[in-house]
Design a protein around this motif. Structure first.
Motif, PDB file in Angstrom:
ATOM      1  N   TYR A  38      42.537  41.052   3.464  1.00  9.47           N
ATOM      2  CA  TYR A  38      42.229  41.238   4.269  1.00  9.47           C
ATOM      3  C   TYR A  38      41.995  41.058   5.704  1.00  9.47           C
ATOM      4  O   TYR A  38      42.240  40.327   6.658  1.00  9.47           O
ATOM      5  N   ALA A  39      41.004  40.751   5.487  1.00 10.60           N
ATOM      6  CA  ALA A  39      39.926  40.181   6.437  1.00 10.60           C
ATOM      7  C   ALA A  39      39.559  39.044   6.930  1.00 10.60           C
ATOM      8  O   ALA A  39      39.233  38.026   7.608  1.00 10.60           O
ATOM      9  N   LEU A  40      40.555  38.085   6.002  1.00 15.87           N
ATOM     10  CA  LEU A  40      41.075  36.561   5.705  1.00 15.87           C
ATOM     11  C   LEU A  40      42.319  36.488   6.336  1.00 15.87           C
ATOM     12  O   LEU A  40      42.695  37.263   5.685  1.00 15.87           O
ATOM     13  N   ALA A  41      42.923  34.946   6.613  1.00 14.24           N
ATOM     14  CA  ALA A  41      44.205  34.851   7.265  1.00 14.24           C
ATOM     15  C   ALA A  41      44.260  34.854   6.164  1.00 14.24           C
ATOM     16  O   ALA A  41      45.980  34.625   5.427  1.00 14.24           O
ATOM     17  N   ASP A  42      44.424  33.782   4.360  1.00 13.85           N
ATOM     18  CA  ASP A  42      44.353  32.777   3.870  1.00 13.85           C
ATOM     19  C   ASP A  42      44.285  34.449   2.608  1.00 13.85           C
ATOM     20  O   ASP A  42      43.470  34.262   2.472  1.00 13.85           O
ATOM     21  N   HIS A  43      45.406  34.834   2.299  1.00 11.21           N
ATOM     22  CA  HIS A  43      45.304  35.561   1.423  1.00 11.21           C
ATOM     23  C   HIS A  43      45.008  35.579  -0.620  1.00 11.21           C
ATOM     24  O   HIS A  43      44.406  35.439  -0.895  1.00 11.21           O
ATOM     25  N   ASP A  44      45.461  34.536  -0.129  1.00  8.54           N
ATOM     26  CA  ASP A  44      46.307  34.206  -1.302  1.00  8.54           C
ATOM     27  C   ASP A  44      44.606  33.089  -1.645  1.00  8.54           C
ATOM     28  O   ASP A  44      44.603  33.808  -3.154  1.00  8.54           O
ATOM     29  N   ALA A  45      44.366  32.229  -1.005  1.00 15.62           N
ATOM     30  CA  ALA A  45      43.600  31.601  -1.176  1.00 15.62           C
ATOM     31  C   ALA A  45      42.060  32.580  -1.645  1.00 15.62           C
ATOM     32  O   ALA A  45      41.211  32.092  -2.346  1.00 15.62           O
ATOM     33  N   TYR A  46      41.768  33.470  -0.161  1.00 21.66           N
ATOM     34  CA  TYR A  46      40.726  34.422  -0.649  1.00 21.66           C
ATOM     35  C   TYR A  46      41.122  35.337  -2.494  1.00 21.66           C
ATOM     36  O   TYR A  46      39.709  35.074  -2.587  1.00 21.66           O
ATOM     37  N   THR A  47      41.662  35.763  -2.509  1.00 20.23           N
ATOM     38  CA  THR A  47      41.549  36.196  -4.122  1.00 20.23           C
ATOM     39  C   THR A  47      41.483  34.963  -5.369  1.00 20.23           C
ATOM     40  O   THR A  47      40.767  35.446  -5.572  1.00 20.23           O
ATOM     41  N   GLU A  48      41.890  34.314  -4.716  1.00 22.35           N
ATOM     42  CA  GLU A  48      41.635  33.106  -5.799  1.00 22.35           C
ATOM     43  C   GLU A  48      39.772  33.140  -5.904  1.00 22.35           C
ATOM     44  O   GLU A  48      39.440  32.759  -6.689  1.00 22.35           O
ATOM     45  N   ALA A  49      39.375  32.055  -4.954  1.00 22.16           N
ATOM     46  CA  ALA A  49      38.370  32.398  -4.704  1.00 22.16           C
ATOM     47  C   ALA A  49      37.306  33.448  -5.300  1.00 22.16           C
ATOM     48  O   ALA A  49      36.311  33.366  -6.213  1.00 22.16           O
ATOM     49  N   VAL A  50      37.602  34.846  -4.726  1.00 23.22           N
ATOM     50  CA  VAL A  50      36.875  36.569  -5.498  1.00 23.22           C
ATOM     51  C   VAL A  50      37.006  35.953  -6.690  1.00 23.22           C
ATOM     52  O   VAL A  50      36.026  36.568  -7.669  1.00 23.22           O
ATOM     53  N   GLY A  51      38.265  35.879  -7.230  1.00 23.15           N
ATOM     54  CA  GLY A  51      38.604  35.748  -8.412  1.00 23.15           C
ATOM     55  C   GLY A  51      37.619  35.402  -9.820  1.00 23.15           C
ATOM     56  O   GLY A  51      37.152  35.440 -11.173  1.00 23.15           O
ATOM     57  N   ASP A  52      37.638  33.846  -9.324  1.00 15.27           N
ATOM     58  CA  ASP A  52      37.294  33.144  -9.802  1.00 15.27           C
ATOM     59  C   ASP A  52      35.572  33.814  -9.425  1.00 15.27           C
ATOM     60  O   ASP A  52      34.514  33.427 -10.862  1.00 15.27           O
ATOM     61  N   ALA A  53      35.046  33.817  -8.879  1.00 18.76           N
ATOM     62  CA  ALA A  53      33.240  34.312  -8.604  1.00 18.76           C
ATOM     63  C   ALA A  53      33.005  36.039  -9.779  1.00 18.76           C
ATOM     64  O   ALA A  53      32.826  35.796 -10.460  1.00 18.76           O
ATOM     65  N   PHE A  54      34.269  36.061  -9.602  1.00 18.42           N
ATOM     66  CA  PHE A  54      34.084  37.358 -10.297  1.00 18.42           C
ATOM     67  C   PHE A  54      34.608  37.266 -12.010  1.00 18.42           C
ATOM     68  O   PHE A  54      33.988  38.374 -12.303  1.00 18.42           O
ATOM     69  N   ALA A  55      35.174  36.327 -11.886  1.00 17.61           N
ATOM     70  CA  ALA A  55      35.142  35.814 -13.364  1.00 17.61           C
ATOM     71  C   ALA A  55      33.713  35.151 -14.232  1.00 17.61           C
ATOM     72  O   ALA A  55      33.613  36.171 -15.124  1.00 17.61           O
ATOM     73  N   ARG A  56      32.891  35.470 -13.825  1.00 22.00           N
ATOM     74  CA  ARG A  56      31.366  34.570 -14.129  1.00 22.00           C
ATOM     75  C   ARG A  56      30.883  36.516 -14.149  1.00 22.00           C
ATOM     76  O   ARG A  56      29.561  36.112 -14.597  1.00 22.00           O
ATOM     77  N   SER A  57      31.233  36.722 -13.651  1.00 23.61           N
ATOM     78  CA  SER A  57      30.089  38.799 -14.120  1.00 23.61           C
ATOM     79  C   SER A  57      31.590  39.436 -15.155  1.00 23.61           C
ATOM     80  O   SER A  57      31.099  40.353 -15.507  1.00 23.61           O
ATOM     81  N   GLY A  58      32.346  38.521 -15.588  1.00 20.94           N
ATOM     82  CA  GLY A  58      33.479  39.091 -16.701  1.00 20.94           C
ATOM     83  C   GLY A  58      34.514  40.182 -15.944  1.00 20.94           C
ATOM     84  O   GLY A  58      34.701  41.082 -17.068  1.00 20.94           O
ATOM     85  N   VAL A  59      34.703  40.379 -14.354  1.00 20.08           N
ATOM     86  CA  VAL A  59      35.040  41.442 -14.326  1.00 20.08           C
ATOM     87  C   VAL A  59      36.751  39.780 -13.437  1.00 20.08           C
ATOM     88  O   VAL A  59      36.414  39.522 -13.041  1.00 20.08           O
TER      89      VAL A  59
END
Length: 240
Positions: A38-59
């Motif tokens: 919720y700290a950014l306006a585009d929740h879908d795009a933000y979640t996708e970007a964080v999901g991609d980054a966390f995936a590199r940690s296996g999360v």
């Protein structure tokens, strides 16, 4: 209580969360993380970007905004991560959704809490040491209170040859301490805290601790901050 509080999500010249890739794996393990965008306006795009980054940690990551019942999702989750952005917008969204108390309750019952920047501000007693512009007006500044001191993420040291005549970050924190008797940790880029309810250990790099009535103190990476935060102030400053 298990907390991972990052100053920032991206270090210069590196990918998002690359500097804490191993830390994310260690902290979250096999948990699915409920991401608060919720700290950014585009929740879908933000979640996708964080999901991609966390995936590199296996999360794996799931956006809280996609849950049919966000309150139920928080009540059931084992882990949350609150992303950075604008702290005022983040807090107002949680307040208006009735989610702030539910998020606090989730952490108190054992859910792991991670945050970066605005998400780290949210873990403090209030958001009054954020660097952000108040682009919206929340219903008060009280935050989660998962720790008993304030953090200033992205803390910057003033360049010695700067010609800028505005307040430095240290001066702004000094102004805060004139009105509030609570320690403030200046968390530099690339630094983070791990807290377990007993210890609060600084990682990544050094930080600066500001306390009312004392000189600012450099804190080395590896230091447990809990004993420092428990120390009484050197002197009392009257409000009247």
């Amino acid at each position: 209580m298990n907390l991972l509080l990052l100053s920032n999500s991206t270090n210069h010249g590196r990918r998002r969360f690359e500097h804490v890739q191993d830390e994310l794996t260690s902290f979250y393990g096999q948990c699915e993380v409920l991401f608060v965008p919720y700290a950014l306006a585009d929740h879908d795009a933000y979640t996708e970007a964080v999901g991609d980054a966390f995936a590199r940690s296996g999360v794996t990551v799931r956006g809280l905004h996609t849950a049919p019942d966000p309150l139920a999702a928080l009540a059931a989750t084992e882990a949350v991560f609150v992303g950075g952005g604008n702290t005022f917008r983040l807090l107002r969204a949680l307040q208006r959704g009735g989610l702030l108390a539910a998020l606090r309750a989730a952490v108190e019952r054992g859910a792991r809490y991670g945050g970066a920047s605005a998400g780290t501000n949210l873990a403090c007693p209030t958001i009054r040491t954020t660097n952000d512009m108040p682009i919206v007006q929340p219903d008060g500044f009280e935050a989660l209170g998962l720790i008993d001191f304030q953090i200033n993420p992205h803390y910057l040291d003033a360049p010695p040859d700067s010609t800028h005549m505005g307040e430095t970050r240290a001066q702004r924190i000094a102004e805060f301490l004139e009105e509030n008797d609570v320690p403030v940790l200046g968390l530099r880029e690339g630094a983070w805290l791990r807290a377990d309810g007993v210890t609060t250990v600084l990682h990544g790099r050094d930080a600066v601790l500001f306390r009312r009535g004392r000189e600012a103190e450099e804190i080395a990476a590896g230091t447990d901050l809990a004993p420092l935060m428990a120390e009484p102030p050197d002197q009392c400053i009257s409000d009247g």
